[in-house]
Design a protein around this motif. Structure first.
Motif, PDB file in Angstrom:
ATOM      1  N   SER A  85       0.885  -1.081  -0.044  1.00  0.00           N
ATOM      2  CA  SER A  85       0.133  -0.110   0.054  1.00  0.00           C
ATOM      3  C   SER A  85       0.557   1.187  -0.011  1.00  0.00           C
ATOM      4  O   SER A  85       0.630   2.208  -0.784  1.00  0.00           O
ATOM      5  CB  SER A  85      -1.124   0.144   1.253  1.00  0.00           C
ATOM      6  OG  SER A  85      -1.820  -1.277   1.129  1.00  0.00           O
ATOM      7  N   ILE A 268     -15.206  -9.167  -5.168  1.00  0.00           N
ATOM      8  CA  ILE A 268     -14.605  -8.002  -5.048  1.00  0.00           C
ATOM      9  C   ILE A 268     -13.785  -7.492  -5.876  1.00  0.00           C
ATOM     10  O   ILE A 268     -12.664  -8.175  -6.285  1.00  0.00           O
ATOM     11  CB  ILE A 268     -13.770  -8.066  -3.467  1.00  0.00           C
ATOM     12  CG1 ILE A 268     -14.304  -8.793  -2.270  1.00  0.00           C
ATOM     13  CG2 ILE A 268     -13.048  -6.822  -2.861  1.00  0.00           C
ATOM     14  CD1 ILE A 268     -13.830  -8.960  -1.129  1.00  0.00           C
ATOM     15  N   TYR A 270     -10.661  -5.011  -7.203  1.00  0.00           N
ATOM     16  CA  TYR A 270      -9.560  -4.204  -6.552  1.00  0.00           C
ATOM     17  C   TYR A 270      -8.661  -3.967  -7.560  1.00  0.00           C
ATOM     18  O   TYR A 270      -8.608  -4.782  -8.785  1.00  0.00           O
ATOM     19  CB  TYR A 270      -9.088  -5.115  -5.363  1.00  0.00           C
ATOM     20  CG  TYR A 270      -8.419  -6.327  -5.761  1.00  0.00           C
ATOM     21  CD1 TYR A 270      -7.066  -6.242  -6.122  1.00  0.00           C
ATOM     22  CD2 TYR A 270      -9.311  -7.314  -5.863  1.00  0.00           C
ATOM     23  CE1 TYR A 270      -6.585  -7.577  -6.365  1.00  0.00           C
ATOM     24  CE2 TYR A 270      -8.582  -8.647  -6.382  1.00  0.00           C
ATOM     25  CZ  TYR A 270      -7.237  -8.683  -6.375  1.00  0.00           C
ATOM     26  OH  TYR A 270      -6.642  -9.778  -6.443  1.00  0.00           O
ATOM     27  N   THR A 271      -7.892  -2.870  -7.441  1.00  0.00           N
ATOM     28  CA  THR A 271      -6.756  -2.748  -8.252  1.00  0.00           C
ATOM     29  C   THR A 271      -5.472  -3.367  -8.081  1.00  0.00           C
ATOM     30  O   THR A 271      -5.075  -3.459  -6.930  1.00  0.00           O
ATOM     31  CB  THR A 271      -6.436  -1.162  -8.205  1.00  0.00           C
ATOM     32  OG1 THR A 271      -7.453  -0.322  -8.550  1.00  0.00           O
ATOM     33  CG2 THR A 271      -5.436  -0.943  -9.338  1.00  0.00           C
ATOM     34  N   ASN A 272      -5.148  -4.231  -9.039  1.00  0.00           N
ATOM     35  CA  ASN A 272      -3.846  -4.946  -8.819  1.00  0.00           C
ATOM     36  C   ASN A 272      -2.426  -4.201  -9.653  1.00  0.00           C
ATOM     37  O   ASN A 272      -2.661  -3.224  -9.900  1.00  0.00           O
ATOM     38  CB  ASN A 272      -3.850  -6.238  -9.439  1.00  0.00           C
ATOM     39  CG  ASN A 272      -4.375  -6.495 -10.997  1.00  0.00           C
ATOM     40  OD1 ASN A 272      -3.932  -5.600 -11.630  1.00  0.00           O
ATOM     41  ND2 ASN A 272      -4.595  -7.710 -11.130  1.00  0.00           N
ATOM     42  N   GLN A 490      -7.523  -4.666 -13.381  1.00  0.00           N
ATOM     43  CA  GLN A 490      -8.200  -4.621 -12.285  1.00  0.00           C
ATOM     44  C   GLN A 490      -8.357  -6.186 -12.100  1.00  0.00           C
ATOM     45  O   GLN A 490      -8.684  -6.838 -13.264  1.00  0.00           O
ATOM     46  CB  GLN A 490      -9.177  -3.888 -12.162  1.00  0.00           C
ATOM     47  CG  GLN A 490      -9.035  -2.311 -12.064  1.00  0.00           C
ATOM     48  CD  GLN A 490     -10.085  -1.423 -11.752  1.00  0.00           C
ATOM     49  OE1 GLN A 490     -10.931  -1.368 -12.787  1.00  0.00           O
ATOM     50  NE2 GLN A 490     -10.107  -0.512 -10.739  1.00  0.00           N
ATOM     51  N   GLN A 502      -9.043  -8.436   3.049  1.00  0.00           N
ATOM     52  CA  GLN A 502      -9.105  -7.199   2.028  1.00  0.00           C
ATOM     53  C   GLN A 502      -8.100  -7.350   0.961  1.00  0.00           C
ATOM     54  O   GLN A 502      -6.886  -7.045   1.554  1.00  0.00           O
ATOM     55  CB  GLN A 502      -8.779  -5.885   2.842  1.00  0.00           C
ATOM     56  CG  GLN A 502      -8.792  -4.455   1.943  1.00  0.00           C
ATOM     57  CD  GLN A 502     -10.228  -4.406   0.949  1.00  0.00           C
ATOM     58  OE1 GLN A 502     -11.323  -4.471   1.643  1.00  0.00           O
ATOM     59  NE2 GLN A 502     -10.147  -4.557  -0.434  1.00  0.00           N
ATOM     60  N   PRO A 503      -8.202  -7.656  -0.006  1.00  0.00           N
ATOM     61  CA  PRO A 503      -7.195  -8.081  -1.424  1.00  0.00           C
ATOM     62  C   PRO A 503      -6.449  -6.429  -1.626  1.00  0.00           C
ATOM     63  O   PRO A 503      -6.969  -5.267  -1.336  1.00  0.00           O
ATOM     64  CB  PRO A 503      -7.632  -8.418  -2.336  1.00  0.00           C
ATOM     65  CG  PRO A 503      -9.428  -7.793  -2.502  1.00  0.00           C
ATOM     66  CD  PRO A 503      -9.256  -7.871  -0.947  1.00  0.00           C
ATOM     67  N   ASN A 504      -5.289  -6.619  -2.089  1.00  0.00           N
ATOM     68  CA  ASN A 504      -4.409  -5.277  -2.239  1.00  0.00           C
ATOM     69  C   ASN A 504      -3.724  -5.398  -3.706  1.00  0.00           C
ATOM     70  O   ASN A 504      -3.894  -6.520  -4.305  1.00  0.00           O
ATOM     71  CB  ASN A 504      -3.504  -4.986  -1.051  1.00  0.00           C
ATOM     72  CG  ASN A 504      -2.484  -5.997  -0.856  1.00  0.00           C
ATOM     73  OD1 ASN A 504      -1.957  -6.597  -1.579  1.00  0.00           O
ATOM     74  ND2 ASN A 504      -2.488  -6.385   0.312  1.00  0.00           N
ATOM     75  N   SER A 505      -3.016  -4.595  -3.863  1.00  0.00           N
ATOM     76  CA  SER A 505      -2.121  -4.487  -5.102  1.00  0.00           C
ATOM     77  C   SER A 505      -1.366  -5.822  -5.304  1.00  0.00           C
ATOM     78  O   SER A 505      -1.012  -6.223  -6.449  1.00  0.00           O
ATOM     79  CB  SER A 505      -1.498  -3.282  -5.602  1.00  0.00           C
ATOM     80  OG  SER A 505      -0.559  -3.287  -4.605  1.00  0.00           O
ATOM     81  N   THR A 507      -2.062  -9.019  -4.127  1.00  0.00           N
ATOM     82  CA  THR A 507      -2.842 -10.317  -3.875  1.00  0.00           C
ATOM     83  C   THR A 507      -2.541 -11.100  -5.006  1.00  0.00           C
ATOM     84  O   THR A 507      -2.375 -12.427  -4.844  1.00  0.00           O
ATOM     85  CB  THR A 507      -4.327  -9.747  -3.796  1.00  0.00           C
ATOM     86  OG1 THR A 507      -4.326  -9.111  -2.505  1.00  0.00           O
ATOM     87  CG2 THR A 507      -4.904 -11.119  -3.580  1.00  0.00           C
TER      88      THR A 507
END
Length: 524
Positions: A85, A268, A270-272, A490, A502-505, A507
């Motif tokens: 993050s 969900i 999310y942005t990877n 994404q 909570q996934p993040n970039s 993940t």
């Protein structure tokens, strides 16, 4: 420069928000026993379904997405971790690191840590793991992915201190070291392992080849024990099948989904950190002609692919790195979709004797991203419209990697290769060294002048580094044009309501099981 951080191994549980369907659209050893169905569905077991089987669990191959998603920070840990993050470097098995000379970094290793087999961890293990990574006999993916061919000398100063000396000053060596997973010094040093031993919160229970990989909690783990004591990975190539396994309570987490795969409220978005691109093997005719490569670039309908196939989960790309990466150039715009100009370029090349009618192989990897097959077919169709003969070949990971990384398959002919690159490290140097240098691990083409521009930019720091790296990215389509960039991606992950995560970039490459917790009970 001294970087010293208090050590903390507790993983934040975080708060998980499930998006609606509308939002989504916009070991000590290896056990021989198999888990039973009831065990797999137990409250303390995570059931995860992936798009493909890991090709290996070898820690030095953890930079491979299909391997890293199981191994990294689950079975093994690095000396240093990068926060996905903030981009900050944080302690893991090293507590601090200092650049004591321009070409020497000193690292202090943590104390009181044991591997899953009970063996104590110290500086000797850290030094062994670094040296093992550079052992050419093993062919570690992380070696080619993160490091160049220069030599590095690793010295054990005392049981809790190592020093790494480089040929030339390397201001981002700690960032590079964050990719090396630590294994005990008793690990075989001239061959890859099937069942790795590490210091992470989990260890391998069994690997039923072709069926499942099971992890169990590491009893010697030095941090907080994970809430889920087991994890069972399965794999299904179809995204709709993976999503259905979650909605039907046959799995708790499904990765690499498309918006149309049917995850519904359990999906969900999310942005990877992944960018898709078509790599053009510029050493073989007709791809060795710049006009042909430009024509291929012009034939990619980026907006159409993102809108129709990815259903908006992506942004048309003009470079191989995304926002937040040092060197990202916010002034670049994607190549326009222009079939008329592309045909003109192909005709010009044909008139000059370039064999544009030669069959070009278009290679894709099964399950690489949602709608990969449809994307490949779209590219073949538009390339045929400009007068090129393109043949699709879909391969599994091991087959496709023979064309993606050195040494490439000899005599393979002209190849267009679909790639997906995620710069987890946060600095464009990792992309350039891999994908842009003439002899890059995943590059087929370059020029001495462009190589020099890359090296000059990478020697800088601060704002000068940012500007120089951005200029290098801007020059690639003009001077080299090895890539037709497609989209910054994404992702969609399906998650059962009983799991908080909570996934993040990161993940897609490093899915930390210890960050998954039991979701609070819902009040009616």
């Amino acid at each position: 420069m001294l970087i010293a951080v208090l050590r903390s191994r507790k993983r934040p549980a975080g708060c998980l928000l499930a998006l609606s369907a509308v939002a989504v659209l916009a070991a000590g050893g290896c056990s021989v026993a198999n888990t039973t169905a009831s065990e797999s569905a137990s409250p303390d077991t995570l059931r995860i379904v992936l798009p493909q089987e890991p090709p290996t669990l070898e820690p030095c191959d953890a930079s491979l997405t299909a391997t890293g998603v199981v191994v990294r920070s689950n079975i093994t840990e690095p000396l240093i971790e990068r926060n996905p993050s903030s981009g900050a470097l944080e302690p893991s098995l090293a507590t601090e690191w200092t650049q004591v000379q321009p070409d020497v970094w000193r690292l202090t290793t943590a104390t009181g840590i044991r591997f899953s087999n009970g063996q104590p961890f110290d500086a000797e293990d850290a030094a062994f793991s670094i040296r093992r990574t550079f052992n050419g006999a093993i062919g570690c993916d992380v070696n080619g992915y993160v490091f160049d061919d220069s030599t590095r000398e690793v010295t054990v100063v005392d049981p809790n201190t190592i020093e790494v000396r480089t040929e030339t000053p390397d201001p981002i060596l700690p960032l590079r070291l964050s990719f090396i997973e630590i294994v005990p010094r008793t690990t075989v040093d001239d061959d890859k392992v099937r069942v790795p031993i590490g210091t992470g919160p989990y260890m391998v229970d069994f690997w039923d080849s072709g069926q499942r990989v099971a992890l169990t909690a590491n009893p010697n783990y030095h941090g907080d024990a994970p809430e889920f004591t087991r994890a069972v990975y399965q794999w299904r190539s179809e995204g709709s099948v993976r999503a259905a396994m979650v909605t039907n309570d046959e799995a708790d987490v499904a990765t690499s989904l498309g918006p149309e795969d049917g995850a519904g409220d359990l999906g969900i978005a999310y942005t990877n950190n992944e960018t898709t691109a078509l790599r053009m093997q510029a050493t073989d005719a007709p791809l060795n002609d710049y006009r042909v490569r430009e024509a291929i670039d012009l034939s990619v309908n980026r907006d159409g692919i993102v809108d129709a196939l990815f259903q908006g989960l992506g942004i048309p790309a003009a470079q191989l790195v995304g926002k937040g990466i040092v060197g990202y150039n916010d002034r670049l715009t994607p190549t326009p979709y222009d079939l008329d100009r592309a045909r003109e370029l192909v005709d010009e090349a044909r008139a000059d004797g370039v064999p544009v009618d030669r069959t070009i192989r278009l290679i894709g990897r099964t399950g690489q991203f949602p709608k990969i097959n449809e994307t490949i077919e779209n590219l073949q169709f538009t390339l045929s419209k400009i007068g090129l003969d393109v043949k699709i070949e879909m391969m599994d990971t091991s087959g496709q990697m023979q064309y993606q990384t050195r040494p490439f398959v000899p005599g393979s002919g002209p190849v267009l290769l679909m790639i997906m690159h995620g710069n987890q490290a946060g600095d464009t140097q990792f992309t350039l060294d891999q994908y842009m240098l003439s002899d890059g691990y995943q590059s087929t083409y370059g020029t001495p002048a462009y190589d020099e521009q890359i090296r000059s930019a990478e020697a800088l720091t601060g704002a000068a580094r940012q500007n120089a790296l951005a200029a290098v990215l801007a020059a690639e389509p003009r001077e080299i044009r090895q890539y037709a960039y497609i989209a910054h991606m994404q992702a969609v992950l399906a998650k059962a309501s009983r799991v908080a995560y909570q996934p993040n970039s990161a993940t897609g490459d490093e899915m930390r099981l210890a960050e998954m917790t039991h979701a609070p009970a819902q009040n009616d």
